[in-house]
Structure formats: structure tokens, C-alpha cells
Design a protein around this motif. Structure first.
Motif, mmCIF file in Angstrom:
data_model
loop_
_atom_site.group_PDB
_atom_site.id
_atom_site.type_symbol
_atom_site.label_atom_id
_atom_site.label_comp_id
_atom_site.label_asym_id
_atom_site.label_seq_id
_atom_site.Cartn_x
_atom_site.Cartn_y
_atom_site.Cartn_z
ATOM 1 N N PHE A 1 0.750 -1.252 0.000
ATOM 2 C CA PHE A 1 0.000 0.000 0.000
ATOM 3 C C PHE A 1 0.775 1.294 0.000
ATOM 4 C CE2 PHE A 1 0.520 -0.856 4.247
ATOM 5 C CZ PHE A 1 -0.593 -0.999 5.062
ATOM 6 N N ARG A 2 2.037 1.211 -0.226
ATOM 7 C CA ARG A 2 2.802 2.439 -0.458
ATOM 8 C C ARG A 2 3.819 2.189 -1.552
ATOM 9 N NH1 ARG A 2 4.583 2.256 4.184
ATOM 10 N NH2 ARG A 2 2.731 2.117 5.477
ATOM 11 N N PHE A 3 4.013 3.191 -2.389
ATOM 12 C CA PHE A 3 5.001 3.018 -3.449
ATOM 13 C C PHE A 3 6.390 3.330 -2.901
ATOM 14 C CE2 PHE A 3 1.096 3.961 -5.867
ATOM 15 C CZ PHE A 3 1.084 2.856 -6.700
ATOM 16 N N ALA B 1 -11.897 10.125 -13.310
ATOM 17 C CA ALA B 1 -11.598 8.715 -13.047
ATOM 18 C C ALA B 1 -10.181 8.474 -12.557
ATOM 19 C CB ALA B 1 -11.845 7.900 -14.308
ATOM 20 N N MET B 2 -9.314 9.470 -12.680
ATOM 21 C CA MET B 2 -7.933 9.255 -12.230
ATOM 22 C C MET B 2 -7.864 9.237 -10.701
ATOM 23 S SD MET B 2 -4.388 11.226 -12.967
ATOM 24 C CE MET B 2 -3.142 11.311 -11.677
ATOM 25 N N PRO B 3 -7.324 8.139 -10.145
ATOM 26 C CA PRO B 3 -7.254 8.059 -8.684
ATOM 27 C C PRO B 3 -6.242 9.056 -8.117
ATOM 28 C CG PRO B 3 -6.872 5.910 -9.733
ATOM 29 C CD PRO B 3 -6.796 6.938 -10.802
ATOM 30 N N SER C 1 -17.263 10.072 -18.059
ATOM 31 C CA SER C 1 -16.827 11.395 -17.594
ATOM 32 C C SER C 1 -16.069 12.147 -18.687
ATOM 33 C CB SER C 1 -15.956 11.248 -16.343
ATOM 34 O OG SER C 1 -14.851 10.409 -16.602
ATOM 35 N N PRO D 1 -1.133 -0.615 -4.959
ATOM 36 C CA PRO D 1 0.160 -0.369 -5.589
ATOM 37 C C PRO D 1 0.672 -1.514 -6.463
ATOM 38 C CG PRO D 1 0.181 0.597 -3.431
ATOM 39 C CD PRO D 1 -1.154 -0.105 -3.571
ATOM 40 N N ILE E 1 4.303 3.565 -12.370
ATOM 41 C CA ILE E 1 2.915 3.784 -11.963
ATOM 42 C C ILE E 1 2.148 4.497 -13.082
ATOM 43 C CG2 ILE E 1 1.413 4.767 -10.188
ATOM 44 C CD1 ILE E 1 4.046 4.910 -8.447
ATOM 45 N N VAL F 1 -15.972 9.831 -9.403
ATOM 46 C CA VAL F 1 -15.579 8.477 -9.010
ATOM 47 C C VAL F 1 -14.278 8.021 -9.693
ATOM 48 C CG1 VAL F 1 -16.370 6.088 -8.795
ATOM 49 C CG2 VAL F 1 -18.040 7.948 -8.762
ATOM 50 N N PRO F 2 -13.197 7.898 -8.931
ATOM 51 C CA PRO F 2 -11.963 7.366 -9.505
ATOM 52 C C PRO F 2 -12.069 5.864 -9.734
ATOM 53 C CG PRO F 2 -11.636 7.861 -7.178
ATOM 54 C CD PRO F 2 -13.034 8.295 -7.516
ATOM 55 N N TYR F 3 -11.336 5.372 -10.699
ATOM 56 C CA TYR F 3 -11.383 3.937 -11.016
ATOM 57 C C TYR F 3 -10.152 3.209 -10.502
ATOM 58 C CZ TYR F 3 -15.879 3.535 -13.126
ATOM 59 O OH TYR F 3 -17.237 3.459 -13.285
ATOM 60 N N SER G 1 -15.511 5.963 -15.814
ATOM 61 C CA SER G 1 -14.152 6.250 -16.274
ATOM 62 C C SER G 1 -14.190 6.813 -17.687
ATOM 63 C CB SER G 1 -13.318 4.966 -16.247
ATOM 64 O OG SER G 1 -14.049 3.892 -16.825
ATOM 65 N N ALA H 1 1.907 -1.280 -15.309
ATOM 66 C CA ALA H 1 2.854 -0.431 -16.029
ATOM 67 C C ALA H 1 3.926 -1.239 -16.755
ATOM 68 C CB ALA H 1 3.496 0.572 -15.065
ATOM 69 N N SER I 1 -6.844 13.347 -7.080
ATOM 70 C CA SER I 1 -7.650 12.637 -8.079
ATOM 71 C C SER I 1 -8.469 13.621 -8.892
ATOM 72 C CB SER I 1 -8.586 11.582 -7.483
ATOM 73 O OG SER I 1 -9.903 12.081 -7.273
ATOM 74 N N TYR J 1 -0.996 -1.404 -9.846
ATOM 75 C CA TYR J 1 -0.460 -0.334 -10.704
ATOM 76 C C TYR J 1 0.886 -0.746 -11.284
ATOM 77 C CZ TYR J 1 -3.682 3.294 -8.868
ATOM 78 O OH TYR J 1 -4.773 4.049 -8.546
ATOM 79 N N GLU J 2 1.742 -1.283 -10.400
ATOM 80 C CA GLU J 2 3.109 -1.588 -10.837
ATOM 81 C C GLU J 2 3.132 -2.715 -11.864
ATOM 82 O OE1 GLU J 2 5.749 -0.089 -7.053
ATOM 83 O OE2 GLU J 2 4.540 -1.890 -6.775
ATOM 84 N N THR K 1 -0.624 6.899 -1.134
ATOM 85 C CA THR K 1 0.349 5.894 -1.572
ATOM 86 C C THR K 1 1.694 6.491 -1.969
ATOM 87 O OG1 THR K 1 -0.769 6.013 -3.717
ATOM 88 C CG2 THR K 1 -1.317 4.148 -2.310
ATOM 89 N N PHE L 1 -3.256 9.998 -5.263
ATOM 90 C CA PHE L 1 -2.161 9.204 -4.715
ATOM 91 C C PHE L 1 -1.657 9.729 -3.371
ATOM 92 C CE2 PHE L 1 -2.413 8.084 -9.136
ATOM 93 C CZ PHE L 1 -2.117 6.734 -9.158
#
Ligand SMILES: Cc1cc2nc3c(=O)[nH]c(=O)nc-3n(C[C@H](O)[C@H](O)[C@H](O)COP(=O)(O)OP(=O)(O)OC[C@H]3O[C@@H](n4cnc5c(N)ncnc54)[C@H](O)[C@@H]3O)c2cc1C
Lengths: 124, 537
Positions: free
Chosen positions: A34-36, A91-93, B353, B430, A48, B370-372, B350, B437, A88, B433-434, A98, A95
Motif C-alpha cells: 500500500f505504499r510506493f 476517473a484518475m485516482p 466522464s 500499488p 505507476i 468516481v476514480p477507477y 471512467s 505499467a 484525483s 499499478y506496478e 500511496t 495518490f
């Protein structure tokens, strides 16, 4: 609870092992659920952000689109990207949980320095 | 195929008069009012779903344009056509189903960014990159599966012989779920029993309760008569044996050795035991035989003729009379518009919007709120089902603190020779995401490397993998809508309310995010309200 929130919960639960802070990859990736752990703006971007905005910052288009970060005039406004990465947008979360403030500043810096050039022309 | 409109999920209704009352409430006030009424009558405590909906009255050919052919769009299309509406569905994808999707051998998938993966899974093997399990209380999903003839089989959530693994516990050696659970329950029961017997809890536990508490600890923890958890037949009956009981000469069992309370607690492996306690993961769970796309295919058999695939909606405009969607076909470059009296839009937020849509500010703000979330799954094919043959793991899930987070074994075709496909990674947050990418081949390489720490057989047996990062899925742009409590309080109602002639539905318009049931219930609720609006004078 959602199907996916579960795994987050699990990840949080599994995190509490003290030695986990040790990054196992040289670029700081995959160091915590949960953290980068990425130490540089470049590593943060490539590990990311590139998932959506792509490694070269050109974005991508499907049923919707991820905006290109190359020569994006909005990114010239210094705090614009920092605010979005933190909070955010659509739709972009965000951070803020994190990435540290330092990491956010570093990646914003990387984006503005690296992508402030036109994309190389692809051969016609 | 024949639907079975008679099939009902709520079978325990004692008096027909109640049912009459309920259907009257349902007809005038929509399914949520219906649900409230049902719970106050002591029925339907487990689901908003109360059986096939009835949209009574003649809509006189009113037309509805449905955007998106996922579960929400397809459920709505099926029910609205049945009720007499003229229905058109536009969907970006070439296939119906949206996130309800299965990758089989022979399929090709191109993610955002242009990387293409050719799936070379053997005949019959598959990966569900999105939804893969349906809990028993998702009554809507189960009922549609029943009515549409989708065969279901058990989804194994808990397998006592699967592994729990942490890099820093037990020298990185995976432990069986069974032994971790037995030792954890044993250790805490033993400790609590000691506290009770040392009179430490006298202020909190009455004399009467004390005996019951001790008895319950003995039962819960597998304690001996003296309330201790230690190596011996009682513990082995739970955690298993070093040498299990057999038959004939020399058949007597040898007990396994329990782990000390301190080692169990320090290992942290007990954390994964809590997962299956959650309502959503309690038995029984199901999966469609052959892949989750069996549900999409079954719907497509009913309403596939209404769907225009390869149709990317770029604008949605309403007037007092109608709604028009502007679209392009990315495969042919063709442009067009489609107009109808009403529009039910199930496009994920997503994407929605980013679409030009003339709704009032409350709905637009909700669409933007709402973030995805990220999500990532990797399917790995191995030459043989070594997890069954060598490790006696038949279905279920192993958990690890490695970035792959979990390994899930196929819940079908047990004991088959030949190759098998397992879920080799399913992280969130995380790690997801990693993974996303990375290029797909690199994701797979890492999953194999990490998985080999749990199953050393990976190295020799791995054949082929497929990796799906949900932020790169072109028709989704994310795994699911991650509502915050604040955003829900502020925007959820506005997202669900009818705006002129436009109504939204989908996973994002539900309190069951990241479940198909949420998409389904939101669609049924939306069309019930839409129908009431159409029928109102
Ligand atoms: C990794 C993962 C695991 C999950 N696990 C489970 C599970 O175990 N069980 C479960 O029940 N659920 C699970 N879910 C959730 C489930 O997949 C969703 O809740 C559900 O499928 C959403 O259905 P929907 O109709 O709302 O949206 P979708 O299925 O996303 O449908 C939306 C449709 O809109 C189309 N579209 C998008 N943009 C446009 C456009 N511009 N123009 C035209 N069409 C467009 C898309 O092509 C798509 O077909 C999981 C999801 C993920 C991603």
C-alpha cells in the motif's frame, strides 16, 4: 465489501511485517502493498503513471482516453499536476495515501521536464 | 431459448395476499420501495432481488437506447424488449459482456498502448480476467443464470490444503491453510482459557458464563481436557498428521507438531484466515462452467440481435423529445447517430466522464466524482496440474505477501491429465499499478518467478501466460468505480436519478461495487423507474 476491496484489506493486513519496508527490486517497485517505494521521479512515472499515460507520455485512446502529457499546456501551470496527482480528478485516482509529498513533487518534476518536447515523428 | 418467468428466488412467502400487496407496491413505487416493504414484512432479508420484474402496461413502442452491453445493459435490453419497448444497444467492444469476459485459447487481446497478446491456452482452458465468482446471495445473478440456462459449478473460496505464505514467516516456506488455522485457533483459545483459569477475567465473565466460555474455547480451539493446545491426537485431528492413519500393519498415525503460539502470531499468516469470514466470500459461491463469458453468451442468445458492436459513443445529447448518441465505428471509420425516446447509459464513469453529455450539473458532477481502481490478473498455463498431483490442492486460493498476492487453482476438471491454467496473480492497490505499467511479458515473467517461491514446480512446468491490467482494458479504463463515502453521500442519488430522458445504470450505480449483482440490480431499478415515468400520464 467489494471483490477487490477484500484484497486491499488483505494487503493491509499482510503489510504489518516490519522488514517489508525493504525494497526487493532495485527501482523500489513492489516494495509494499500500500505504499510506493520508488525513490525517483522517473521510477515513479515509469512504474505507476505509465500504466495509463504510457512510458513515453503519449497517453492512449480506447472507448475513452488517457490524455497525452507531452507538451500539455495545462501542465505548464506548476501546481496543476501536483494537485491532480494528490487529489484525483474524474476517473484518475489520487495518490495522497500511496505516494509521499516528496514523491509527488518528484514525479511532477519528471513529467514537466521529460515530456515538454514534441513526440519523435514516426516514419511516414 | 425459453425463459422461465415462473422461477422465483423468494419461495418462503406464506400468504398469497402478501405477494399481491408486494407486487402492487413494486408496480407503483419501484424495486427499492418494494424491497423496503419486503424487509418490513420479514421477507427477502438477503437481497433486493425479488424475482423476475414485471413492467406492466403497454409502452406503445416507446424506444430506449441502451449504451453499453455489459451485465447492466443486457439485463435492461432483455427486460425492456419483453415489456414492449423498441430497444437498441450500442457497445464499443466487438463482443458483448463488457467486464463479464473470459479469455480462451485462440483469443487475441490488444491492450491500450498497443501490446497484443495471443492466448495459446489449450482446448477448454481459460482465464476470467474480470468477474470469476458469484456468492449465493447474489440472487439476481443466480436467477438470470437459471433462467438463461447457464450451468453453474462451485467456486472454491476456502481450501484447507491450499497455502498461506509470507516471505518472512517459516523461512519463506508455505504453510497449509489447515495448520495455520488450527494452530491459530488453538493458540488463542489456549491463551484465553489460561486467562479465565487465572481468574483474570472475573470482572468481565460471570461465574455461570465461565464454564460455557471454557467449553466453547475447548471446542473452538481443539483444546485438550486440560484446556491446552499441544501436539497430540486432538490437535492432529484438526491440523493433520505427520503420518496419517492408514489400514493394516503399521497403520497407526503419527501426530504432527503444533507451532508455538508465538510463532503463529509472529507469522502474520492468520490474517488471510479472515477473508472467508466476510459475507461476500462465505460458501456457497458459484462460477459458470466453462468461463464467466457463458453468462454474456447466454444474454447474447436472447438479445444479441439488438446490439450494434464496435460502436464507440462520443456524444449523448437530449432534447425535450428524444436522446441522440453520436458514434464512430473504430473498425471501419464509419460515423453515425442513433436516436430514441429514452437513453439508459451503462458506460463506466471512467469513460462517461469524458463524453459530451447534456445532463444537469448534479448528474455531471456525480459522473465526475468516481476514480477507477486498478486491478490485474494473470493466467498461467502449466504442462500438468502439479498443484493437484503433487500438492493435493483441488481448487481454492493460496495467499501470499508477495506482489502476486494470490494463486487461485481451477475449480473444475479435477484430476485431469494434461495442462491446466491457474490464476497466477491478482493484486490490487500499488502492486496492481506496478504490474500494469510493465509490458505483459514482463508481468508474466515476474508472476512465474514469484509463484515459484510457493510452487517450485513452476520453473519446469510453465508454458504460457496472459496478463490483464484493468487500467489498460480499452472498454473499461479501470477495474471498478471506487466511491469514497463522502462522494457517495454527495453524489450517489444524483447519479441514479432520471435527468430529463437520460438514466444511468451499472456497477457504479450500486452499493455493490465490483460485483455483477450491483450492475444487475441497478439496471432493474433504473428500468423500473423509467417504465413508471413512461407509463405516467
Ligand atoms: C478484476 C475484476 C474482478 C471482478 N470480480 C468479480 C467477481 O468475482 N464477481 C462479480 O460478480 N463481479 C466481479 N467484478 C465486477 C463486475 O465485472 C462488474 O461489476 C460488472 O461486470 C459491471 O457491469 P456493467 O454492465 O456495469 O459494466 P461493463 O461490464 O463494464 O459494461 C459497460 C459496457 O460499456 C461499453 N462501453 C464503454 N465505453 C463505451 C463507449 N464510449 N461507447 C459505447 N460503449 C461503451 C463497454 O464496452 C462495456 O461493454 C470484477 C471486476 C473486475 C474488473
Amino acid at each position: 465489501m467489494s471483490a477487490v476491496k477484500l484484497a486491499l484489506k488483505l494487503a493491509i493486513a499482510l503489510l504489518l511485517t516490519p522488514t517489508l519496508a525493504l525494497a526487493q527490486q532495485p527501482d523500489g517497485s513492489f516494495s509494499s502493498p500500500f505504499r510506493f517505494g520508488e525513490p525517483t521521479g522517473e521510477a515513479i512515472y515509469q512504474n505507476i503513471c505509465a500504466g495509463c499515460h504510457m512510458p513515453d507520455g503519449r497517453g492512449a485512446t480506447g472507448a475513452g482516453a488517457y490524455p497525452s502529457l507531452r507538451q500539455n499546456p495545462r501542465l505548464a501551470a506548476t501546481d496543476y499536476d501536483i494537485a491532480i496527482i494528490t487529489r484525483s480528478q474524474k476517473a484518475m485516482p489520487g495518490f495522497s495515501r500511496t505516494l509521499t509529498e516528496r514523491q509527488i513533487a518528484d514525479v511532477a518534476d519528471y513529467i514537466s521536464k521529460t515530456f515538454n518536447t514534441p513526440l519523435p515523428e514516426s516514419p511516414k | 431459448m425459453q425463459l422461465q418467468p415462473e422461477s422465483r428466488r423468494v419461495t418462503d412467502q406464506p400468504q398469497p395476499s402478501r405477494r399481491d400487496l408486494l407486487s402492487r407496491i413494486g408496480a407503483v413505487a419501484g424495486s427499492s420501495a418494494m424491497y423496503l416493504a419486503m424487509t418490513s414484512l420479514g421477507l427477502a432479508a438477503e437481497s433486493q432481488y425479488s424475482g423476475p420484474i414485471t413492467l406492466d402496461g403497454d409502452p406503445k413502442g416507446a424506444s430506449v437506447l441502451i449504451l453499453g452491453a455489459g451485465i447492466a445493459g443486457m439485463v435492461a435490453a432483455l427486460e425492456l424488449r419483453k415489456a414492449g419497448y423498441t430497444v437498441t444497444v450500442l457497445d464499443y467492444n466487438a463482443r458483448p459482456g463488457g467486464r463479464t469476459w473470459t479469455i480462451h485459447g485462440g483469443d487475441t487481446y490488444t491492450e491500450l498502448g498497443g501490446e497484443t497478446q495471443d492466448c495459446r491456452f489449450a482446448e477448454g482452458l481459460y482465464l476470467n480476467p474480470g468477474p470469476w465468482r458469484i456468492p449465493y446471495h447474489h440472487r439476481g445473478m443466480l436467477d438470470y443464470c437459471k433462467r438463461l440456462g447457464v450451468a453453474l459449478e462451485p467456486f472454491i473460496q476456502v481450501n484447507h490444503n491450499a497455502y498461506l505464505h509470507a516471505k518472512n514467516a517459516f523461512d519463506g516456506k508455505p504453510q497449509r491453510y489447515r495448520t495455520v488455522q488450527a494452530d491459530f485457533h488453538g493458540a488463542v483459545s489456549d491463551l484465553l482459557a489460561k486467562a479465565v483459569n487465572a481468574d483474570t477475567l472475573d470482572h468481565t465473565v460471570s461465574k455461570d458464563d465461565r464454564e460455557s466460555l471454557l467449553a466453547s474455547l475447548r471446542s473452538f480451539g481443539g483444546l485438550n481436557a486440560d484446556y491446552t493446545y499441544k501436539t497430540g491426537p486432538t490437535a492432529s485431528a484438526r491440523r493433520g498428521y505427520d503420518k496419517p492413519p492408514g489400514g493394516g500393519m503399521g497403520a497407526e498415525p503419527t501426530d504432527s507438531v503444533v507451532t508455538s503460539a508465538s510463532d503463529v502470531l509472529k507469522s502474520g499468516l492468520w490474517r488471510a484466515l479472515a477473508i472467508a469470514q466476510d459475507y461476500d466470500y462465505q460458501t456457497t459461491l458459484f462460477q459458470p462452467t466453462g468461463g464467466m463469458d457463458m453468462i454474456a453468451r447466454a444474454f447474447a442468445r436472447e438479445i444479441g440481435d439488438l446490439i450494434r458492436p464496435n460502436t464507440k459513443v462520443t456524444a449523448i445529447r437530449q432534447t425535450n423529445q428524444n436522446v441522440t448518441a453520436t458514434w464512430t465505428d473504430p473498425t471501419t471509420g464509419e460515423h453515425g447517430t442513433t436516436t430514441a425516446d429514452w437513453c439508459l447509459c451503462t458506460i463506466p464513469l471512467s469513460i462517461l466522464s469524458q463524453i459530451d453529455i447534456n445532463v444537469a450539473a448534479p448528474m455531471q458532477d456525480a459522473i465526475n466524482a468516481v476514480p477507477y481502481a486498478p486491478g490485474m490478473k494473470i493466467g498461467l498455463q502449466f504442462k500438468r496440474r502439479f498443484w493437484e498431483q503433487d500438492d493435493a490442492i483441488y481448487g481454492g486460493i493460496s495467499y501470499t505477501d508477495l506482489p502476486i498476492t494470490q494463486i487461485a487453482y481451477p475449480n473444475s476438471d479435477y484430476l485431469h491429465d494434461g495442462p491446466g491454467v491457474l490464476l497466477g496473480a491478482y493484486p490490487f492497490g500499488p502492486y496492481a499499478y506496478e504490474f500494469t505499467a510493465l509490458p505483459p511479458a514482463e508481468r508474466i515473467r515476474k508472476a512465474v518467478e514469484w509463484g515459484a517461491q510457493i510452487h517450485p514446480q513452476y520453473k519446469a512446468e510453465f508454458e504460457h501466460g496472459i496478463a490483464i491490467g484493468w487500467h489498460r482494458v480499452p472498454g473499461a479504463l479501470g477495474c471498478y468505480g471506487q466511491w469514497s463515502t463522502e462522494a457517495r453521500d454527495k453524489h450517489y442519488k444524483n447519479l441514479c436519478a432520471l435527468d430529463g430522458r437520460i438514466l444511468l445504470a451499472g456497477e457504479h450505480a450500486s452499493y455493490i461495487p465490483a460485483w455483477q449483482e450491483g450492475a444487475l440490480l441497478s439496471a432493474l431499478d433504473a428500468i423500473t423507474r423509467l417504465h413508471a415515468r413512461v407509463m405516467s400520464p
